[in-house]
Design an enzyme around this catalytic site. Structure first.
Site, PDB file in Angstrom:
ATOM      1  N   ARG A 160       0.882  -1.157  -0.151  1.00  0.00           N
ATOM      2  CA  ARG A 160      -0.219  -0.065   0.023  1.00  0.00           C
ATOM      3  C   ARG A 160       0.763   1.203   0.107  1.00  0.00           C
ATOM      4  O   ARG A 160       0.910   1.976  -1.160  1.00  0.00           O
ATOM      5  CB  ARG A 160      -0.688  -0.047   1.078  1.00  0.00           C
ATOM      6  CG  ARG A 160      -2.152   1.086   1.198  1.00  0.00           C
ATOM      7  CD  ARG A 160      -1.522   2.362   1.619  1.00  0.00           C
ATOM      8  NE  ARG A 160      -1.206   2.513   2.919  1.00  0.00           N
ATOM      9  CZ  ARG A 160      -0.528   3.552   3.316  1.00  0.00           C
ATOM     10  NH1 ARG A 160      -0.524   4.734   2.569  1.00  0.00           N
ATOM     11  NH2 ARG A 160       0.154   3.531   4.527  1.00  0.00           N
ATOM     12  N   ASP A 161       1.486   1.533   1.108  1.00  0.00           N
ATOM     13  CA  ASP A 161       2.421   2.741   1.330  1.00  0.00           C
ATOM     14  C   ASP A 161       3.348   2.732   0.132  1.00  0.00           C
ATOM     15  O   ASP A 161       3.686   3.810  -0.476  1.00  0.00           O
ATOM     16  CB  ASP A 161       3.023   2.921   2.517  1.00  0.00           C
ATOM     17  CG  ASP A 161       3.170   4.195   3.011  1.00  0.00           C
ATOM     18  OD1 ASP A 161       3.216   5.273   2.091  1.00  0.00           O
ATOM     19  OD2 ASP A 161       3.619   4.500   4.153  1.00  0.00           O
TER      20      ASP A 161
ATOM     21  N   HIS B 118       5.535   4.255  12.769  1.00  0.00           N
ATOM     22  CA  HIS B 118       5.647   4.097  11.173  1.00  0.00           C
ATOM     23  C   HIS B 118       6.820   5.127  10.469  1.00  0.00           C
ATOM     24  O   HIS B 118       6.270   6.359  10.461  1.00  0.00           O
ATOM     25  CB  HIS B 118       4.361   4.644  10.505  1.00  0.00           C
ATOM     26  CG  HIS B 118       4.094   4.559   9.283  1.00  0.00           C
ATOM     27  ND1 HIS B 118       3.318   3.633   8.404  1.00  0.00           N
ATOM     28  CD2 HIS B 118       4.456   5.441   8.265  1.00  0.00           C
ATOM     29  CE1 HIS B 118       3.367   3.943   7.348  1.00  0.00           C
ATOM     30  NE2 HIS B 118       3.693   4.973   7.007  1.00  0.00           N
TER      31      HIS B 118
ATOM     32  N   CYS C 294       4.276   9.123   0.327  1.00  0.00           N
ATOM     33  CA  CYS C 294       3.090   9.378   0.147  1.00  0.00           C
ATOM     34  C   CYS C 294       2.750  10.609  -0.856  1.00  0.00           C
ATOM     35  O   CYS C 294       3.391  11.493  -1.055  1.00  0.00           O
ATOM     36  CB  CYS C 294       2.332  10.176   1.552  1.00  0.00           C
ATOM     37  SG  CYS C 294       0.749  11.098   1.289  1.00  0.00           S
TER      38      CYS C 294
ATOM     39  N   ASN D  73       9.589   4.141   2.833  1.00  0.00           N
ATOM     40  CA  ASN D  73       9.468   3.618   4.333  1.00  0.00           C
ATOM     41  C   ASN D  73      10.592   2.913   4.725  1.00  0.00           C
ATOM     42  O   ASN D  73      11.375   2.491   3.832  1.00  0.00           O
ATOM     43  CB  ASN D  73       8.354   2.541   4.085  1.00  0.00           C
ATOM     44  CG  ASN D  73       6.752   2.912   4.170  1.00  0.00           C
ATOM     45  OD1 ASN D  73       6.517   3.053   3.087  1.00  0.00           O
ATOM     46  ND2 ASN D  73       6.172   3.401   5.151  1.00  0.00           N
TER      47      ASN D  73
ATOM     48  N   HIS E 157       9.496   6.724   7.846  1.00  0.00           N
ATOM     49  CA  HIS E 157       9.895   6.654   6.430  1.00  0.00           C
ATOM     50  C   HIS E 157      11.373   7.046   6.704  1.00  0.00           C
ATOM     51  O   HIS E 157      11.816   7.535   7.674  1.00  0.00           O
ATOM     52  CB  HIS E 157       9.278   7.741   5.729  1.00  0.00           C
ATOM     53  CG  HIS E 157       8.013   7.444   5.321  1.00  0.00           C
ATOM     54  ND1 HIS E 157       7.625   7.060   3.791  1.00  0.00           N
ATOM     55  CD2 HIS E 157       6.660   7.245   5.848  1.00  0.00           C
ATOM     56  CE1 HIS E 157       6.261   6.815   3.814  1.00  0.00           C
ATOM     57  NE2 HIS E 157       5.774   6.789   5.042  1.00  0.00           N
TER      58      HIS E 157
HETATM   59  P1  HMG Z   1     -13.028  14.842  -2.130  1.00  0.00           P
HETATM   60  O1  HMG Z   1     -12.457  15.085  -3.596  1.00  0.00           O
HETATM   61  O2  HMG Z   1     -12.838  15.883  -1.102  1.00  0.00           O
HETATM   62  O3  HMG Z   1     -14.026  13.784  -1.984  1.00  0.00           O
HETATM   63  O4  HMG Z   1     -11.731  13.581  -1.751  1.00  0.00           O
HETATM   64  P2  HMG Z   1     -15.536  13.936  -2.507  1.00  0.00           P
HETATM   65  O5  HMG Z   1     -16.389  13.223  -1.299  1.00  0.00           O
HETATM   66  O6  HMG Z   1     -15.992  15.278  -2.727  1.00  0.00           O
HETATM   67  O7  HMG Z   1     -15.594  12.920  -3.675  1.00  0.00           O
HETATM   68  C1  HMG Z   1     -14.952  13.205  -4.844  1.00  0.00           C
HETATM   69  C2  HMG Z   1     -15.227  12.291  -5.837  1.00  0.00           C
HETATM   70  O8  HMG Z   1     -14.404  10.929  -5.368  1.00  0.00           O
HETATM   71  C3  HMG Z   1     -16.623  11.672  -5.831  1.00  0.00           C
HETATM   72  O9  HMG Z   1     -16.708  11.049  -7.474  1.00  0.00           O
HETATM   73  C4  HMG Z   1     -16.788  10.434  -4.918  1.00  0.00           C
HETATM   74  O10 HMG Z   1     -17.704   9.524  -5.511  1.00  0.00           O
HETATM   75  C5  HMG Z   1     -15.281   9.803  -5.214  1.00  0.00           C
HETATM   76  P3  HMG Z   1     -17.211  11.825  -8.587  1.00  0.00           P
HETATM   77  O11 HMG Z   1     -18.625  12.272  -8.253  1.00  0.00           O
HETATM   78  O12 HMG Z   1     -16.072  13.051  -8.681  1.00  0.00           O
HETATM   79  O13 HMG Z   1     -17.150  10.980  -9.587  1.00  0.00           O
HETATM   80  N1  HMG Z   1     -14.983   9.186  -3.883  1.00  0.00           N
HETATM   81  C6  HMG Z   1     -14.606   7.912  -3.854  1.00  0.00           C
HETATM   82  N2  HMG Z   1     -14.447   7.105  -4.681  1.00  0.00           N
HETATM   83  C7  HMG Z   1     -13.879   5.863  -4.296  1.00  0.00           C
HETATM   84  N3  HMG Z   1     -13.570   5.430  -3.159  1.00  0.00           N
HETATM   85  C8  HMG Z   1     -13.529   6.331  -1.985  1.00  0.00           C
HETATM   86  C9  HMG Z   1     -14.275   7.642  -2.570  1.00  0.00           C
HETATM   87  N4  HMG Z   1     -14.509   8.703  -1.664  1.00  0.00           N
HETATM   88  C10 HMG Z   1     -15.064   9.720  -2.844  1.00  0.00           C
HETATM   89  N5  HMG Z   1     -13.488   6.035  -0.827  1.00  0.00           N
HETATM   90  C11 HMG Z   1     -11.134  11.948  -0.397  1.00  0.00           C
HETATM   91  C12 HMG Z   1     -11.625  13.170  -0.274  1.00  0.00           C
HETATM   92  C13 HMG Z   1     -10.761  11.428   1.027  1.00  0.00           C
HETATM   93  C14 HMG Z   1     -11.883  10.730  -0.990  1.00  0.00           C
HETATM   94  C15 HMG Z   1      -9.645  11.965  -1.168  1.00  0.00           C
HETATM   95  O14 HMG Z   1      -9.036  12.938  -0.487  1.00  0.00           O
HETATM   96  C16 HMG Z   1      -8.817  10.618  -1.010  1.00  0.00           C
HETATM   97  O15 HMG Z   1      -9.255   9.717  -1.398  1.00  0.00           O
HETATM   98  N6  HMG Z   1      -7.608  10.902  -0.250  1.00  0.00           N
HETATM   99  C17 HMG Z   1      -6.656   9.695  -0.203  1.00  0.00           C
HETATM  100  C18 HMG Z   1      -5.463  10.237  -0.391  1.00  0.00           C
HETATM  101  C19 HMG Z   1      -4.328   9.129  -0.044  1.00  0.00           C
HETATM  102  O16 HMG Z   1      -4.846   8.031  -0.294  1.00  0.00           O
HETATM  103  N7  HMG Z   1      -3.144   9.548   0.320  1.00  0.00           N
HETATM  104  C20 HMG Z   1      -2.085   8.404   0.580  1.00  0.00           C
HETATM  105  C21 HMG Z   1      -2.487   7.692   1.919  1.00  0.00           C
HETATM  106  S1  HMG Z   1      -1.987   8.528   3.537  1.00  0.00           S
HETATM  107  C22 HMG Z   1      -0.308   8.130   3.664  1.00  0.00           C
HETATM  108  O17 HMG Z   1       0.468   7.541   2.605  1.00  0.00           O
HETATM  109  C23 HMG Z   1       0.248   8.330   5.090  1.00  0.00           C
HETATM  110  C24 HMG Z   1       0.371   7.169   5.765  1.00  0.00           C
HETATM  111  O18 HMG Z   1       1.382   6.015   5.243  1.00  0.00           O
HETATM  112  C25 HMG Z   1       1.086   7.343   7.178  1.00  0.00           C
HETATM  113  C26 HMG Z   1       2.120   8.282   6.954  1.00  0.00           C
HETATM  114  O19 HMG Z   1       3.286   8.036   6.540  1.00  0.00           O
HETATM  115  O20 HMG Z   1       2.257   9.496   7.562  1.00  0.00           O
HETATM  116  C27 HMG Z   1      -1.060   6.414   6.125  1.00  0.00           C
HETATM  117 MG    MG Z   2       3.526   6.355   5.193  1.00  0.00          MG
END
Ligand code: HMG
Ligand code: MG
Length: 302
Positions: free
Chosen positions: A16-17, A208, A241, A250, A210
């Site tokens: 995933r990450d 966690h 990310c 990571n 990096h």
């Molecule tokens: P948004 O654009 O504000 O959301 O995104 P929305 O509710 O307005 O929806 C926009 C569109 O996305 C819509 O579709 C929704 O249906 C769709 P449209 O009408 O435009 O066709 N949608 C979805 N589709 C599929 N699955 C869903 C979903 N939700 C909405 N779950 C949202 C808000 C949270 C969805 C977006 O910002 C997002 O997906 N963000 C994720 C970002 C991400 O994955 N970042 C990386 C992971 S975090 C990380 O790596 C850190 C970590 O490792 C720890 C660390 O190291 O710190 C965990």
């Molecule tokens: Mg991470």
């Protein structure tokens, strides 16, 4: 020297990450092969994908297909990120039993990563956690930017404690305190863990890291001295990310295992098998994996 725990659990987050940040398109079959090899290596917890918006993170768009194709081992917990109720619905349909919510200690990072303020995200996550727990799922919480933010710089440790407490209050079983872009140093790790231990059960804290600045392993060592027994890492040192500029890979699972094996701390994970899984993936990435152990072994083989 302080006594170290005899045993730790590794949460393998590479699928995933790691893969969320790769430029090359990795096909579903290769993702499944990676996850199955990592399970065969002895991992009991593997983050296999993310039910996030495919527009935001296209690399995770095939998470349903990954779960559908995966031959799941009974003793392995395969988790996935869930950002909202829509994501929970997808996870439920895919038969996922372990989900992870991801909050932040930095307001700017929260906006950039999930398009919500911290307060709004906690409100939404409470609803997701409630629904997931009612369905007997296990829920993990991540807390990003706990040691510093790419946009805001220093983060107040009191804020980290506050958001960690909020995550536990909604019923998460564990909070992965995360160094999103690899800024942490061991002095900071010790100090933050002592603050956290005064507020929440330390056995519920995972770390966690990096490895941007090469401090991930020494940070793990500092955390072991404080009694932390759950650490995230990614095969080969994959990772980063897409919404955190400067986030390098990571901590590499192989490098973590090299240190833990050397210290006599058991993990149940076979280092050679993890190394083989990383090597099998490497040709598809278009760049060498950053794990020091992999690089040292490649140099020895030349
Ligand atoms: P948004 O654009 O504000 O959301 O995104 P929305 O509710 O307005 O929806 C926009 C569109 O996305 C819509 O579709 C929704 O249906 C769709 P449209 O009408 O435009 O066709 N949608 C979805 N589709 C599929 N699955 C869903 C979903 N939700 C909405 N779950 C949202 C808000 C949270 C969805 C977006 O910002 C997002 O997906 N963000 C994720 C970002 C991400 O994955 N970042 C990386 C992971 S975090 C990380 O790596 C850190 C970590 O490792 C720890 C660390 O190291 O710190 C965990
Ligand atoms: Mg991470």
């Amino acid at each position: 020297m302080k006594p170290l725990p005899p045993q730790v659990t590794i949460v393998e987050v590479g699928p995933r990450d790691g893969l969320q940040n790769e430029a090359a398109a990795i096909d579903t079959a290769s993702k499944i092969a990676l996850i199955e090899s990592l399970a065969a290596a002895g991992h009991t917890r593997i983050e296999a994908g993310a039910f996030v918006s495919p527009k935001w993170v296209p690399q995770m768009a095939d998470t349903e297909a990954v779960f559908a194709g995966l031959r799941r081992k009974a003793d392995v917990r395969y988790s996935a990120l869930v950002p909202n109720l829509a994501g929970l619905e997808r996870a439920t349909k895919a038969g996922v039993t372990d989900i992870a919510l991801f909050a932040s200690a930095s307001e700017t990072f929260s906006q950039r990563n999930i398009n919500k303020s911290i307060a709004d995200s906690l409100k939404d996550y409470a609803e997701v956690a409630k629904t997931a727990l009612a369905a007997n799922m296990r829920v993990r919480g991540y807390l990003s930017t706990a040691f510093g933010c790419p946009f805001e710089g220093d983060i107040d440790p009191a804020r980290v404690v506050e958001v960690t407490e909020a995550l536990f209050e909604m019923g998460v079983e564990e909070v992965a305190v995360s160094d999103t872009i690899g800024m942490a140093h061991p002095g900071q790790v010790t100090a933050l863990l002592r603050l956290l231990a005064a507020a929440v059960p330390l056995r519920g804290i995972a770390l966690h890291f990096h490895d941007t600045r090469g401090t991930a392993l020494v940070n793990v060592y500092a955390a072991l001295e404080e009694g932390v027994v759950v650490f995230d890492s990614a095969a080969g040192g994959l990772g980063g990310c897409p919404y955190a500029p400067g986030a390098a890979g990571n901590l590499a699972t192989e490098d973590l295992l090299f240190m833990l094996d050397g210290l006599g701390i058991s993990t149940g994970v076979d280092r050679r098998q993890v190394t083989a899984a990383s090597r099998a993936l490497e040709p598809q990435l278009g760049h060498p994996l950053p794990s020091r152990l992999l690089q040292a072994e490649a140099a020895k083989a030349r």
